[in-house]
Design a protein around this motif. Structure first.
Motif, PDB file in Angstrom:
ATOM      1  N   GLY A  37       0.812  -1.215   0.000  1.00  0.00           N
ATOM      2  CA  GLY A  37       0.000   0.000   0.000  1.00  0.00           C
ATOM      3  C   GLY A  37       0.839   1.254   0.000  1.00  0.00           C
ATOM      4  N   THR A  41       0.924   4.112  -2.869  1.00  0.00           N
ATOM      5  CA  THR A  41       0.647   5.514  -2.548  1.00  0.00           C
ATOM      6  C   THR A  41       1.747   6.417  -3.080  1.00  0.00           C
ATOM      7  OG1 THR A  41      -0.595   4.893  -0.572  1.00  0.00           O
ATOM      8  CG2 THR A  41       0.246   7.135  -0.665  1.00  0.00           C
ATOM      9  N   SER A  57      -8.328   2.685  -7.575  1.00  0.00           N
ATOM     10  CA  SER A  57      -9.557   2.021  -7.152  1.00  0.00           C
ATOM     11  C   SER A  57      -9.331   0.527  -6.965  1.00  0.00           C
ATOM     12  CB  SER A  57     -10.661   2.256  -8.186  1.00  0.00           C
ATOM     13  OG  SER A  57     -11.827   1.558  -7.839  1.00  0.00           O
ATOM     14  N   ALA A  60      -7.310  -0.109  -3.832  1.00  0.00           N
ATOM     15  CA  ALA A  60      -8.121   0.038  -2.618  1.00  0.00           C
ATOM     16  C   ALA A  60      -8.955  -1.211  -2.379  1.00  0.00           C
ATOM     17  CB  ALA A  60      -9.012   1.267  -2.724  1.00  0.00           C
ATOM     18  N   GLN A  63      -6.665  -3.933  -1.143  1.00  0.00           N
ATOM     19  CA  GLN A  63      -6.254  -3.662   0.237  1.00  0.00           C
ATOM     20  C   GLN A  63      -7.378  -4.016   1.213  1.00  0.00           C
ATOM     21  OE1 GLN A  63      -3.259  -1.936   1.807  1.00  0.00           O
ATOM     22  NE2 GLN A  63      -2.461  -3.064   0.063  1.00  0.00           N
ATOM     23  N   ASP A  64      -8.616  -3.662   0.841  1.00  0.00           N
ATOM     24  CA  ASP A  64      -9.751  -4.018   1.693  1.00  0.00           C
ATOM     25  C   ASP A  64      -9.867  -5.529   1.847  1.00  0.00           C
ATOM     26  OD1 ASP A  64     -10.476  -1.420   2.179  1.00  0.00           O
ATOM     27  OD2 ASP A  64     -12.028  -1.330   0.629  1.00  0.00           O
ATOM     28  N   PRO A 450      -8.946   0.537   7.467  1.00  0.00           N
ATOM     29  CA  PRO A 450      -8.274   1.795   7.111  1.00  0.00           C
ATOM     30  C   PRO A 450      -8.605   2.931   8.073  1.00  0.00           C
ATOM     31  CG  PRO A 450     -10.193   1.465   5.721  1.00  0.00           C
ATOM     32  CD  PRO A 450     -10.076   0.231   6.583  1.00  0.00           C
TER      33      PRO A 450
END
Length: 563
Positions: A37, A41, A57, A60, A63-64, A450
Protein backbone atom coordinates in the motif's frame (compact mmCIF):
# COMPACT_ATOMS: atom_id res chain seq x y z
CA UNK A 1 -19.45 -36.77 24.05
CA UNK A 2 -15.66 -36.69 24.37
CA UNK A 3 -14.16 -40.01 25.48
CA UNK A 4 -11.13 -40.76 27.61
CA UNK A 5 -9.30 -42.44 24.73
CA UNK A 6 -9.78 -39.28 22.68
CA UNK A 7 -8.46 -37.13 25.51
CA UNK A 8 -5.34 -39.26 25.85
CA UNK A 9 -4.65 -38.80 22.15
CA UNK A 10 -5.17 -35.03 22.16
CA UNK A 11 -2.16 -32.69 22.16
CA UNK A 12 -3.39 -29.19 23.12
CA UNK A 13 0.17 -27.84 23.05
CA UNK A 14 0.16 -28.42 19.30
CA UNK A 15 -2.87 -26.10 19.02
CA UNK A 16 -0.92 -23.40 20.83
CA UNK A 17 2.06 -23.89 18.52
CA UNK A 18 -0.23 -23.73 15.49
CA UNK A 19 -1.84 -20.52 16.78
CA UNK A 20 1.58 -18.94 17.28
CA UNK A 21 2.71 -19.97 13.79
CA UNK A 22 -0.49 -18.68 12.15
CA UNK A 23 -0.19 -15.37 13.99
CA UNK A 24 3.44 -15.01 12.89
CA UNK A 25 2.56 -15.72 9.26
CA UNK A 26 -0.31 -13.25 9.48
CA UNK A 27 2.04 -10.54 10.73
CA UNK A 28 4.28 -11.19 7.75
CA UNK A 29 1.26 -10.94 5.48
CA UNK A 30 0.19 -7.70 7.18
CA UNK A 31 3.65 -6.19 6.80
CA UNK A 32 3.68 -7.09 3.11
CA UNK A 33 0.18 -5.63 2.70
CA UNK A 34 1.22 -2.36 4.34
CA UNK A 35 4.41 -2.16 2.31
CA UNK A 36 2.47 -2.72 -0.92
CA UNK A 37 0.00 0.00 0.00
CA UNK A 38 2.81 2.39 0.84
CA UNK A 39 4.59 1.74 -2.46
CA UNK A 40 1.38 2.26 -4.39
CA UNK A 41 0.65 5.51 -2.55
CA UNK A 42 4.14 6.74 -3.44
CA UNK A 43 3.55 5.85 -7.08
CA UNK A 44 0.23 7.71 -7.21
CA UNK A 45 1.85 10.88 -5.90
CA UNK A 46 3.39 11.37 -9.34
CA UNK A 47 0.91 9.45 -11.51
CA UNK A 48 -2.21 11.25 -12.73
CA UNK A 49 -5.03 10.52 -15.13
CA UNK A 50 -7.73 7.92 -15.79
CA UNK A 51 -5.34 4.97 -15.60
CA UNK A 52 -4.06 6.15 -12.22
CA UNK A 53 -7.62 6.51 -10.92
CA UNK A 54 -8.51 3.00 -12.10
CA UNK A 55 -5.36 1.57 -10.58
CA UNK A 56 -6.01 3.40 -7.33
CA UNK A 57 -9.56 2.02 -7.15
CA UNK A 58 -8.33 -1.52 -7.81
CA UNK A 59 -5.59 -1.14 -5.21
CA UNK A 60 -8.12 0.04 -2.62
CA UNK A 61 -10.31 -3.00 -3.35
CA UNK A 62 -7.37 -5.37 -2.99
CA UNK A 63 -6.25 -3.66 0.24
CA UNK A 64 -9.75 -4.02 1.69
CA UNK A 65 -9.79 -7.70 0.79
CA UNK A 66 -6.37 -8.15 2.37
CA UNK A 67 -7.51 -6.45 5.57
CA UNK A 68 -10.51 -8.74 5.80
CA UNK A 69 -8.19 -11.72 5.41
CA UNK A 70 -5.87 -10.39 8.11
CA UNK A 71 -8.81 -9.89 10.49
CA UNK A 72 -10.12 -13.40 9.89
CA UNK A 73 -6.69 -15.02 10.28
CA UNK A 74 -6.11 -13.10 13.52
CA UNK A 75 -9.36 -14.57 14.80
CA UNK A 76 -8.24 -18.03 13.66
CA UNK A 77 -4.96 -17.70 15.54
CA UNK A 78 -6.77 -16.51 18.66
CA UNK A 79 -9.22 -19.41 18.40
CA UNK A 80 -6.33 -21.89 18.33
CA UNK A 81 -4.43 -20.37 21.25
CA UNK A 82 -7.62 -19.93 23.31
CA UNK A 83 -8.51 -23.56 22.63
CA UNK A 84 -5.14 -24.70 23.90
CA UNK A 85 -5.41 -22.51 26.99
CA UNK A 86 -8.89 -23.73 27.92
CA UNK A 87 -8.91 -27.35 26.77
CA UNK A 88 -5.44 -28.21 28.10
CA UNK A 89 -6.17 -27.73 31.84
CA UNK A 90 -9.68 -29.20 31.53
CA UNK A 91 -8.25 -32.26 29.78
CA UNK A 92 -5.67 -32.80 32.53
CA UNK A 93 -8.39 -32.49 35.20
CA UNK A 94 -10.53 -35.19 33.57
CA UNK A 95 -7.57 -37.51 33.02
CA UNK A 96 -6.34 -37.10 36.59
CA UNK A 97 -9.75 -38.18 37.93
CA UNK A 98 -9.77 -41.20 35.62
CA UNK A 99 -6.21 -42.15 36.57
CA UNK A 100 -7.04 -41.77 40.27
CA UNK A 101 -9.94 -44.20 39.87
CA UNK A 102 -7.88 -46.69 37.87
CA UNK A 103 -5.02 -46.58 40.39
CA UNK A 104 -7.53 -47.37 43.14
CA UNK A 105 -8.67 -50.49 41.29
CA UNK A 106 -11.91 -49.14 39.82
CA UNK A 107 -13.00 -49.95 36.28
CA UNK A 108 -13.29 -46.82 34.13
CA UNK A 109 -15.18 -47.01 30.84
CA UNK A 110 -14.21 -44.85 27.89
CA UNK A 111 -17.35 -42.74 28.32
CA UNK A 112 -16.53 -41.95 31.98
CA UNK A 113 -18.66 -44.51 33.77
CA UNK A 114 -16.94 -45.93 36.85
CA UNK A 115 -17.50 -49.42 38.23
CA UNK A 116 -16.48 -50.78 41.62
CA UNK A 117 -14.02 -53.71 41.76
CA UNK A 118 -15.38 -56.98 43.21
CA UNK A 119 -14.47 -57.64 46.85
CA UNK A 120 -14.40 -61.20 48.18
CA UNK A 121 -12.98 -62.03 51.64
CA UNK A 122 -14.99 -65.11 52.52
CA UNK A 123 -17.07 -63.20 55.06
CA UNK A 124 -20.45 -62.57 53.39
CA UNK A 125 -21.46 -59.76 55.73
CA UNK A 126 -18.13 -57.93 55.43
CA UNK A 127 -18.11 -58.47 51.68
CA UNK A 128 -21.56 -56.94 51.37
CA UNK A 129 -20.67 -53.88 53.44
CA UNK A 130 -17.34 -53.23 51.77
CA UNK A 131 -18.80 -53.81 48.31
CA UNK A 132 -21.46 -51.21 49.10
CA UNK A 133 -18.75 -48.75 50.18
CA UNK A 134 -16.83 -49.38 46.97
CA UNK A 135 -20.01 -48.81 45.02
CA UNK A 136 -20.49 -45.44 46.74
CA UNK A 137 -16.88 -44.50 45.97
CA UNK A 138 -17.45 -45.44 42.32
CA UNK A 139 -20.53 -43.22 42.24
CA UNK A 140 -18.56 -40.30 43.68
CA UNK A 141 -15.73 -40.75 41.18
CA UNK A 142 -18.17 -41.00 38.29
CA UNK A 143 -19.96 -37.86 39.51
CA UNK A 144 -16.62 -36.04 39.29
CA UNK A 145 -15.47 -37.57 36.02
CA UNK A 146 -18.61 -37.23 33.90
CA UNK A 147 -18.94 -33.42 34.37
CA UNK A 148 -15.20 -33.07 33.77
CA UNK A 149 -15.57 -34.86 30.44
CA UNK A 150 -18.63 -32.77 29.63
CA UNK A 151 -16.65 -29.61 30.36
CA UNK A 152 -13.93 -30.65 27.93
CA UNK A 153 -16.61 -31.40 25.35
CA UNK A 154 -18.18 -27.96 25.85
CA UNK A 155 -14.82 -26.24 25.50
CA UNK A 156 -13.97 -28.31 22.43
CA UNK A 157 -17.30 -27.42 20.81
CA UNK A 158 -16.80 -23.76 21.66
CA UNK A 159 -13.29 -23.81 20.20
CA UNK A 160 -14.58 -25.45 17.02
CA UNK A 161 -17.35 -22.89 16.69
CA UNK A 162 -14.87 -20.03 17.20
CA UNK A 163 -12.61 -21.44 14.50
CA UNK A 164 -15.57 -21.92 12.15
CA UNK A 165 -16.70 -18.34 12.78
CA UNK A 166 -13.20 -17.01 12.11
CA UNK A 167 -12.86 -19.07 8.93
CA UNK A 168 -16.29 -17.93 7.72
CA UNK A 169 -15.03 -14.34 7.87
CA UNK A 170 -12.73 -15.17 4.97
CA UNK A 171 -15.79 -15.68 2.78
CA UNK A 172 -15.34 -16.36 -0.91
CA UNK A 173 -12.40 -14.27 -2.17
CA UNK A 174 -13.86 -14.34 -5.66
CA UNK A 175 -17.23 -13.06 -4.53
CA UNK A 176 -16.06 -9.56 -3.69
CA UNK A 177 -15.45 -8.49 -7.27
CA UNK A 178 -18.83 -7.24 -8.40
CA UNK A 179 -22.54 -7.47 -7.69
CA UNK A 180 -24.64 -10.06 -9.50
CA UNK A 181 -28.09 -9.88 -11.03
CA UNK A 182 -30.53 -12.13 -9.21
CA UNK A 183 -33.05 -14.31 -10.96
CA UNK A 184 -35.57 -11.46 -10.79
CA UNK A 185 -33.22 -8.97 -12.43
CA UNK A 186 -32.38 -7.03 -9.26
CA UNK A 187 -28.69 -6.38 -8.57
CA UNK A 188 -27.60 -8.28 -5.46
CA UNK A 189 -25.18 -6.73 -2.96
CA UNK A 190 -21.65 -8.08 -2.80
CA UNK A 191 -21.17 -10.67 -0.01
CA UNK A 192 -18.66 -9.48 2.59
CA UNK A 193 -18.41 -6.00 1.10
CA UNK A 194 -17.23 -3.03 3.17
CA UNK A 195 -19.67 -0.44 4.47
CA UNK A 196 -18.40 2.02 1.86
CA UNK A 197 -19.04 -0.50 -0.92
CA UNK A 198 -22.53 -1.16 0.46
CA UNK A 199 -23.27 2.56 0.33
CA UNK A 200 -22.09 2.70 -3.29
CA UNK A 201 -24.33 -0.27 -4.07
CA UNK A 202 -27.39 1.43 -2.56
CA UNK A 203 -26.61 4.76 -4.20
CA UNK A 204 -26.35 3.05 -7.60
CA UNK A 205 -29.93 1.71 -7.47
CA UNK A 206 -32.98 3.36 -8.92
CA UNK A 207 -35.90 4.23 -6.65
CA UNK A 208 -37.89 1.37 -8.14
CA UNK A 209 -35.07 -1.10 -7.48
CA UNK A 210 -34.73 0.09 -3.88
CA UNK A 211 -38.47 -0.33 -3.29
CA UNK A 212 -38.47 -3.82 -4.74
CA UNK A 213 -35.45 -4.90 -2.70
CA UNK A 214 -37.06 -3.72 0.56
CA UNK A 215 -40.32 -5.48 -0.35
CA UNK A 216 -38.96 -8.65 -1.94
CA UNK A 217 -35.48 -9.12 -0.46
CA UNK A 218 -35.37 -7.34 2.92
CA UNK A 219 -32.64 -9.72 4.08
CA UNK A 220 -30.29 -8.16 1.49
CA UNK A 221 -30.22 -4.79 3.26
CA UNK A 222 -31.63 -5.06 6.80
CA UNK A 223 -28.34 -6.00 8.42
CA UNK A 224 -26.00 -4.48 5.85
CA UNK A 225 -23.62 -1.83 7.23
CA UNK A 226 -23.53 1.40 5.24
CA UNK A 227 -27.20 1.23 4.19
CA UNK A 228 -29.40 4.11 5.51
CA UNK A 229 -30.84 3.33 8.93
CA UNK A 230 -34.42 4.01 7.81
CA UNK A 231 -34.03 1.39 5.08
CA UNK A 232 -32.54 -1.14 7.48
CA UNK A 233 -35.39 -0.53 9.91
CA UNK A 234 -38.15 -0.98 7.33
CA UNK A 235 -36.48 -4.11 5.92
CA UNK A 236 -35.99 -5.71 9.33
CA UNK A 237 -39.49 -4.95 10.60
CA UNK A 238 -40.95 -6.45 7.43
CA UNK A 239 -39.24 -9.76 8.28
CA UNK A 240 -41.08 -10.25 11.59
CA UNK A 241 -43.85 -12.48 10.22
CA UNK A 242 -41.51 -14.65 8.14
CA UNK A 243 -39.11 -15.09 11.04
CA UNK A 244 -41.93 -16.08 13.37
CA UNK A 245 -43.26 -18.64 10.89
CA UNK A 246 -39.79 -20.10 10.38
CA UNK A 247 -39.09 -20.37 14.11
CA UNK A 248 -42.51 -21.86 14.89
CA UNK A 249 -42.02 -24.50 12.20
CA UNK A 250 -38.59 -25.35 13.60
CA UNK A 251 -40.01 -25.51 17.13
CA UNK A 252 -42.75 -27.90 16.04
CA UNK A 253 -40.28 -30.11 14.14
CA UNK A 254 -37.98 -30.43 17.15
CA UNK A 255 -40.86 -31.09 19.53
CA UNK A 256 -42.13 -33.87 17.23
CA UNK A 257 -38.65 -35.42 17.15
CA UNK A 258 -38.50 -35.42 20.93
CA UNK A 259 -42.01 -36.81 21.32
CA UNK A 260 -41.23 -39.64 18.89
CA UNK A 261 -37.91 -40.53 20.52
CA UNK A 262 -38.13 -42.94 23.47
CA UNK A 263 -34.96 -41.40 24.96
CA UNK A 264 -36.08 -37.81 24.37
CA UNK A 265 -33.02 -35.61 23.93
CA UNK A 266 -30.61 -37.87 25.84
CA UNK A 267 -28.65 -38.88 22.75
CA UNK A 268 -29.36 -35.86 20.53
CA UNK A 269 -29.16 -32.08 20.79
CA UNK A 270 -32.85 -31.67 19.95
CA UNK A 271 -33.82 -30.68 23.51
CA UNK A 272 -31.21 -27.90 23.61
CA UNK A 273 -32.07 -26.84 20.06
CA UNK A 274 -35.74 -26.64 21.05
CA UNK A 275 -34.89 -24.44 24.03
CA UNK A 276 -32.88 -22.03 21.89
CA UNK A 277 -35.62 -21.93 19.23
CA UNK A 278 -38.24 -21.10 21.84
CA UNK A 279 -35.88 -18.49 23.25
CA UNK A 280 -35.61 -16.85 19.83
CA UNK A 281 -39.39 -16.68 19.66
CA UNK A 282 -39.33 -14.85 22.99
CA UNK A 283 -36.57 -12.63 21.57
CA UNK A 284 -38.79 -11.77 18.62
CA UNK A 285 -41.66 -10.90 20.97
CA UNK A 286 -39.33 -8.56 22.85
CA UNK A 287 -38.08 -6.86 19.68
CA UNK A 288 -41.59 -6.37 18.33
CA UNK A 289 -42.54 -4.74 21.63
CA UNK A 290 -39.54 -2.41 21.53
CA UNK A 291 -40.36 -1.32 17.97
CA UNK A 292 -43.99 -0.70 18.92
CA UNK A 293 -43.01 1.33 22.00
CA UNK A 294 -40.43 3.40 20.10
CA UNK A 295 -41.98 4.41 16.76
CA UNK A 296 -39.17 6.89 16.04
CA UNK A 297 -36.43 4.31 16.63
CA UNK A 298 -34.48 2.30 14.08
CA UNK A 299 -34.06 -1.51 14.15
CA UNK A 300 -30.64 -1.65 12.51
CA UNK A 301 -29.97 -5.35 13.06
CA UNK A 302 -32.20 -8.42 13.33
CA UNK A 303 -30.42 -11.78 13.35
CA UNK A 304 -32.37 -14.79 14.63
CA UNK A 305 -30.53 -17.30 12.44
CA UNK A 306 -26.75 -17.23 12.62
CA UNK A 307 -26.15 -17.94 16.33
CA UNK A 308 -27.51 -19.80 19.32
CA UNK A 309 -28.98 -16.53 20.57
CA UNK A 310 -30.86 -13.78 18.82
CA UNK A 311 -28.95 -10.59 17.99
CA UNK A 312 -30.21 -7.05 17.39
CA UNK A 313 -29.30 -3.36 17.33
CA UNK A 314 -31.75 -0.54 17.99
CA UNK A 315 -31.16 3.19 17.56
CA UNK A 316 -32.99 5.83 19.57
CA UNK A 317 -32.95 8.81 17.23
CA UNK A 318 -31.75 8.99 13.63
CA UNK A 319 -28.05 8.07 13.40
CA UNK A 320 -27.90 9.17 9.76
CA UNK A 321 -28.63 12.81 10.59
CA UNK A 322 -27.44 13.05 14.22
CA UNK A 323 -24.45 15.24 15.06
CA UNK A 324 -23.46 12.83 17.83
CA UNK A 325 -23.85 9.03 17.86
CA UNK A 326 -23.20 6.58 20.67
CA UNK A 327 -22.99 2.79 20.43
CA UNK A 328 -23.23 0.72 23.63
CA UNK A 329 -21.89 -2.84 23.61
CA UNK A 330 -22.86 -5.00 26.62
CA UNK A 331 -21.22 -7.99 28.27
CA UNK A 332 -21.81 -11.04 30.44
CA UNK A 333 -25.37 -12.42 30.60
CA UNK A 334 -26.84 -9.83 28.21
CA UNK A 335 -29.48 -11.23 25.86
CA UNK A 336 -32.51 -9.92 24.00
CA UNK A 337 -35.29 -11.45 26.08
CA UNK A 338 -33.81 -10.54 29.45
CA UNK A 339 -31.81 -7.37 28.77
CA UNK A 340 -32.43 -5.60 25.47
CA UNK A 341 -35.45 -3.56 26.51
CA UNK A 342 -33.44 -2.25 29.45
CA UNK A 343 -30.58 -1.35 27.10
CA UNK A 344 -32.98 0.64 24.90
CA UNK A 345 -34.33 2.49 27.95
CA UNK A 346 -30.76 3.29 28.98
CA UNK A 347 -30.07 4.57 25.44
CA UNK A 348 -33.10 6.87 25.71
CA UNK A 349 -31.91 8.24 29.07
CA UNK A 350 -28.38 8.76 27.73
CA UNK A 351 -29.64 10.56 24.63
CA UNK A 352 -31.94 12.81 26.67
CA UNK A 353 -29.15 13.77 29.09
CA UNK A 354 -26.68 14.47 26.26
CA UNK A 355 -29.15 16.70 24.42
CA UNK A 356 -29.98 18.56 27.65
CA UNK A 357 -26.29 19.26 28.16
CA UNK A 358 -25.95 20.51 24.59
CA UNK A 359 -28.97 22.77 25.00
CA UNK A 360 -27.56 24.16 28.25
CA UNK A 361 -24.43 25.40 26.45
CA UNK A 362 -26.40 26.82 23.52
CA UNK A 363 -25.62 24.15 20.93
CA UNK A 364 -28.55 23.11 18.74
CA UNK A 365 -27.28 19.62 17.96
CA UNK A 366 -28.89 16.17 17.88
CA UNK A 367 -27.92 12.82 19.40
CA UNK A 368 -28.68 9.21 18.46
CA UNK A 369 -27.95 6.43 20.94
CA UNK A 370 -27.70 2.81 19.82
CA UNK A 371 -28.04 -0.38 21.86
CA UNK A 372 -25.87 -2.90 19.98
CA UNK A 373 -26.21 -6.60 20.74
CA UNK A 374 -24.78 -7.83 17.47
CA UNK A 375 -22.77 -10.64 19.05
CA UNK A 376 -23.28 -13.38 21.64
CA UNK A 377 -21.82 -12.38 25.00
CA UNK A 378 -21.01 -15.13 27.53
CA UNK A 379 -24.08 -16.49 29.33
CA UNK A 380 -23.73 -18.02 32.79
CA UNK A 381 -27.37 -19.14 33.00
CA UNK A 382 -28.90 -20.29 29.72
CA UNK A 383 -31.54 -22.70 30.93
CA UNK A 384 -30.61 -25.03 28.06
CA UNK A 385 -28.65 -27.34 30.37
CA UNK A 386 -28.02 -27.72 34.08
CA UNK A 387 -26.98 -24.74 36.17
CA UNK A 388 -23.52 -26.16 36.90
CA UNK A 389 -22.65 -26.61 33.23
CA UNK A 390 -24.10 -23.18 32.40
CA UNK A 391 -21.82 -21.61 34.98
CA UNK A 392 -18.76 -23.52 33.77
CA UNK A 393 -19.43 -22.49 30.21
CA UNK A 394 -20.41 -18.87 30.92
CA UNK A 395 -17.65 -17.92 33.30
CA UNK A 396 -15.18 -19.95 31.25
CA UNK A 397 -16.12 -17.83 28.22
CA UNK A 398 -15.49 -14.62 30.18
CA UNK A 399 -11.76 -15.36 30.36
CA UNK A 400 -11.55 -16.26 26.66
CA UNK A 401 -11.41 -13.88 23.70
CA UNK A 402 -13.23 -15.95 21.08
CA UNK A 403 -16.65 -14.37 21.60
CA UNK A 404 -15.10 -10.90 21.79
CA UNK A 405 -13.08 -11.48 18.62
CA UNK A 406 -16.15 -12.69 16.73
CA UNK A 407 -18.13 -9.68 17.93
CA UNK A 408 -15.33 -7.17 17.32
CA UNK A 409 -15.20 -7.76 13.57
CA UNK A 410 -18.96 -7.16 13.31
CA UNK A 411 -18.85 -4.16 15.62
CA UNK A 412 -16.04 -2.57 13.61
CA UNK A 413 -18.15 -2.94 10.47
CA UNK A 414 -21.13 -1.41 12.27
CA UNK A 415 -19.03 1.61 13.27
CA UNK A 416 -17.90 2.03 9.65
CA UNK A 417 -21.50 1.79 8.51
CA UNK A 418 -22.59 4.62 10.80
CA UNK A 419 -19.80 6.80 9.48
CA UNK A 420 -20.46 6.29 5.76
CA UNK A 421 -24.27 6.43 6.06
CA UNK A 422 -24.20 9.73 7.95
CA UNK A 423 -25.25 12.90 6.18
CA UNK A 424 -22.46 14.69 8.05
CA UNK A 425 -18.93 14.55 6.61
CA UNK A 426 -17.48 13.55 10.00
CA UNK A 427 -20.08 12.67 12.65
CA UNK A 428 -18.95 12.53 16.28
CA UNK A 429 -19.16 8.84 17.27
CA UNK A 430 -18.62 7.52 20.80
CA UNK A 431 -18.08 3.84 21.61
CA UNK A 432 -19.33 2.68 25.02
CA UNK A 433 -18.29 -0.74 26.28
CA UNK A 434 -19.53 -2.42 29.46
CA UNK A 435 -18.13 -5.52 31.14
CA UNK A 436 -17.00 -8.16 28.59
CA UNK A 437 -18.41 -5.79 25.97
CA UNK A 438 -15.57 -3.39 26.73
CA UNK A 439 -13.13 -6.04 25.49
CA UNK A 440 -15.23 -6.49 22.34
CA UNK A 441 -15.21 -2.71 21.88
CA UNK A 442 -11.47 -2.44 22.43
CA UNK A 443 -10.76 -5.18 19.89
CA UNK A 444 -13.13 -3.53 17.39
CA UNK A 445 -11.16 -0.30 17.66
CA UNK A 446 -8.01 -2.29 16.87
CA UNK A 447 -9.59 -3.78 13.74
CA UNK A 448 -6.94 -3.61 10.96
CA UNK A 449 -9.15 -1.56 8.66
CA UNK A 450 -8.27 1.80 7.11
CA UNK A 451 -8.65 3.75 10.35
CA UNK A 452 -11.67 3.34 12.61
CA UNK A 453 -14.18 6.26 12.78
CA UNK A 454 -14.60 6.42 16.57
CA UNK A 455 -13.75 9.76 18.21
CA UNK A 456 -14.22 8.86 21.89
CA UNK A 457 -14.50 5.63 23.85
CA UNK A 458 -15.69 4.92 27.40
CA UNK A 459 -15.02 1.57 29.06
CA UNK A 460 -16.78 0.73 32.33
CA UNK A 461 -16.79 -2.33 34.57
CA UNK A 462 -14.08 -3.67 32.28
CA UNK A 463 -11.99 -6.87 32.57
CA UNK A 464 -9.47 -5.36 30.12
CA UNK A 465 -9.46 -4.06 26.55
CA UNK A 466 -6.14 -5.39 25.23
CA UNK A 467 -4.74 -1.84 25.22
CA UNK A 468 -2.78 0.45 27.52
CA UNK A 469 -3.58 3.87 26.08
CA UNK A 470 -5.43 5.67 23.32
CA UNK A 471 -2.77 5.11 20.68
CA UNK A 472 -3.47 1.37 20.79
CA UNK A 473 -7.07 2.05 19.79
CA UNK A 474 -6.66 4.66 17.06
CA UNK A 475 -7.91 7.39 19.41
CA UNK A 476 -6.45 10.84 19.98
CA UNK A 477 -4.73 11.35 23.32
CA UNK A 478 -7.22 12.10 26.08
CA UNK A 479 -10.18 10.57 24.22
CA UNK A 480 -10.24 7.17 25.94
CA UNK A 481 -12.04 6.97 29.30
CA UNK A 482 -12.41 4.37 32.06
CA UNK A 483 -14.89 4.07 34.92
CA UNK A 484 -14.66 1.48 37.68
CA UNK A 485 -16.62 1.44 40.95
CA UNK A 486 -15.21 0.11 44.21
CA UNK A 487 -18.30 -2.05 44.61
CA UNK A 488 -17.83 -3.64 41.19
CA UNK A 489 -15.74 -6.68 42.13
CA UNK A 490 -16.70 -9.44 39.70
CA UNK A 491 -15.66 -8.85 36.08
CA UNK A 492 -13.01 -6.13 36.70
CA UNK A 493 -11.02 -8.62 38.79
CA UNK A 494 -9.87 -10.15 35.49
CA UNK A 495 -8.19 -6.81 34.80
CA UNK A 496 -6.19 -7.04 38.00
CA UNK A 497 -4.44 -10.17 36.75
CA UNK A 498 -4.01 -8.79 33.21
CA UNK A 499 -6.06 -11.47 31.44
CA UNK A 500 -6.80 -9.04 28.61
CA UNK A 501 -3.85 -6.69 28.75
CA UNK A 502 -3.17 -3.86 31.22
CA UNK A 503 -5.61 -3.20 34.04
CA UNK A 504 -7.91 -0.42 32.70
CA UNK A 505 -8.32 1.12 36.17
CA UNK A 506 -4.56 1.79 36.45
CA UNK A 507 -3.81 2.43 32.77
CA UNK A 508 -3.04 5.72 31.02
CA UNK A 509 -6.68 6.30 30.00
CA UNK A 510 -8.67 9.18 31.48
CA UNK A 511 -10.23 8.00 34.76
CA UNK A 512 -13.78 9.32 35.37
CA UNK A 513 -15.67 9.51 38.65
CA UNK A 514 -18.47 7.10 39.54
CA UNK A 515 -18.97 8.53 43.04
CA UNK A 516 -22.07 10.29 44.35
CA UNK A 517 -21.98 14.08 44.23
CA UNK A 518 -23.18 17.17 42.44
CA UNK A 519 -22.43 17.39 38.72
CA UNK A 520 -21.49 20.75 37.10
CA UNK A 521 -25.13 21.27 36.08
CA UNK A 522 -26.11 21.41 39.77
CA UNK A 523 -27.83 18.02 39.90
CA UNK A 524 -27.26 15.66 42.84
CA UNK A 525 -26.31 12.26 41.43
CA UNK A 526 -25.99 8.82 42.99
CA UNK A 527 -22.80 6.81 42.73
CA UNK A 528 -22.28 3.29 41.38
CA UNK A 529 -22.46 0.41 43.83
CA UNK A 530 -22.49 -2.65 41.59
CA UNK A 531 -21.52 -3.98 38.17
CA UNK A 532 -24.86 -3.24 36.51
CA UNK A 533 -25.52 0.29 37.81
CA UNK A 534 -23.28 2.44 35.58
CA UNK A 535 -25.93 3.37 32.95
CA UNK A 536 -28.98 3.25 35.23
CA UNK A 537 -31.02 5.97 36.93
CA UNK A 538 -30.37 6.69 40.59
CA UNK A 539 -32.96 6.75 43.37
CA UNK A 540 -33.81 10.37 42.50
CA UNK A 541 -34.67 9.55 38.89
CA UNK A 542 -31.50 11.18 37.50
CA UNK A 543 -28.62 9.42 35.81
CA UNK A 544 -25.86 8.45 38.18
CA UNK A 545 -22.54 10.28 38.04
CA UNK A 546 -21.30 7.59 35.64
CA UNK A 547 -24.24 8.19 33.30
CA UNK A 548 -23.74 11.95 33.46
CA UNK A 549 -20.10 11.50 32.47
CA UNK A 550 -21.01 9.23 29.56
CA UNK A 551 -23.57 11.77 28.33
CA UNK A 552 -20.94 14.53 28.50
CA UNK A 553 -18.57 12.52 26.32
CA UNK A 554 -21.35 11.55 23.88
CA UNK A 555 -22.33 15.22 23.55
CA UNK A 556 -18.75 16.21 22.76
CA UNK A 557 -18.43 18.14 26.05
CA UNK A 558 -15.44 16.48 27.75
CA UNK A 559 -14.68 19.66 29.70
CA UNK A 560 -17.82 19.00 31.75
CA UNK A 561 -16.95 15.51 33.02
CA UNK A 562 -16.31 14.79 36.70
CA UNK A 563 -13.03 13.04 37.34
Amino acid sequence: MVTLSQLRAWRPDELAAAGTAVAASNRTFGDAMNATGSHFTDALSSWQGAAAEAAGSRSATEQDAARRIATAVTAQADALTNAAASIGPARLTALSIADEAIASGFAVADDGRVGAPPFVSGNPVADLLIQAQLGEQATVLEARLMPALATVGELDARAGAALDTATAQLGDPGAARAGNLGTDGLPEPIPGATAADNKKYWDSLTEDQRRRIIDEHPDWVGNRDGIPSSVRHEANVSRFDDERSRLEAERDRLQTNLDDNFFGGTFTNDDAALWYTEQKLRDLDEIEGIVADNPDGRLMLLDLQSGERGMAAFAVGDPDTADHISVTTPGLNTNIDGSFNGMVDEAKNLRSEAEEQLEAVGRDETVASIAWLGYEPPQADTGASNAFMDGVRGYGDVVQTDRANAGAAKLAGFYDGLDVASTHPDPHITALGHSYGSLTTGLALQDPGPGQPIDDAVFYGSPGINAGDESDLGLAEGHGYVMEADGDVLIPEAGKIHVFGPDPSTSDFEQLSVNAGTSPDGVMRDGVGSHSEYPTLGNNGELRMSGYNMASIVAGLPEQVVR
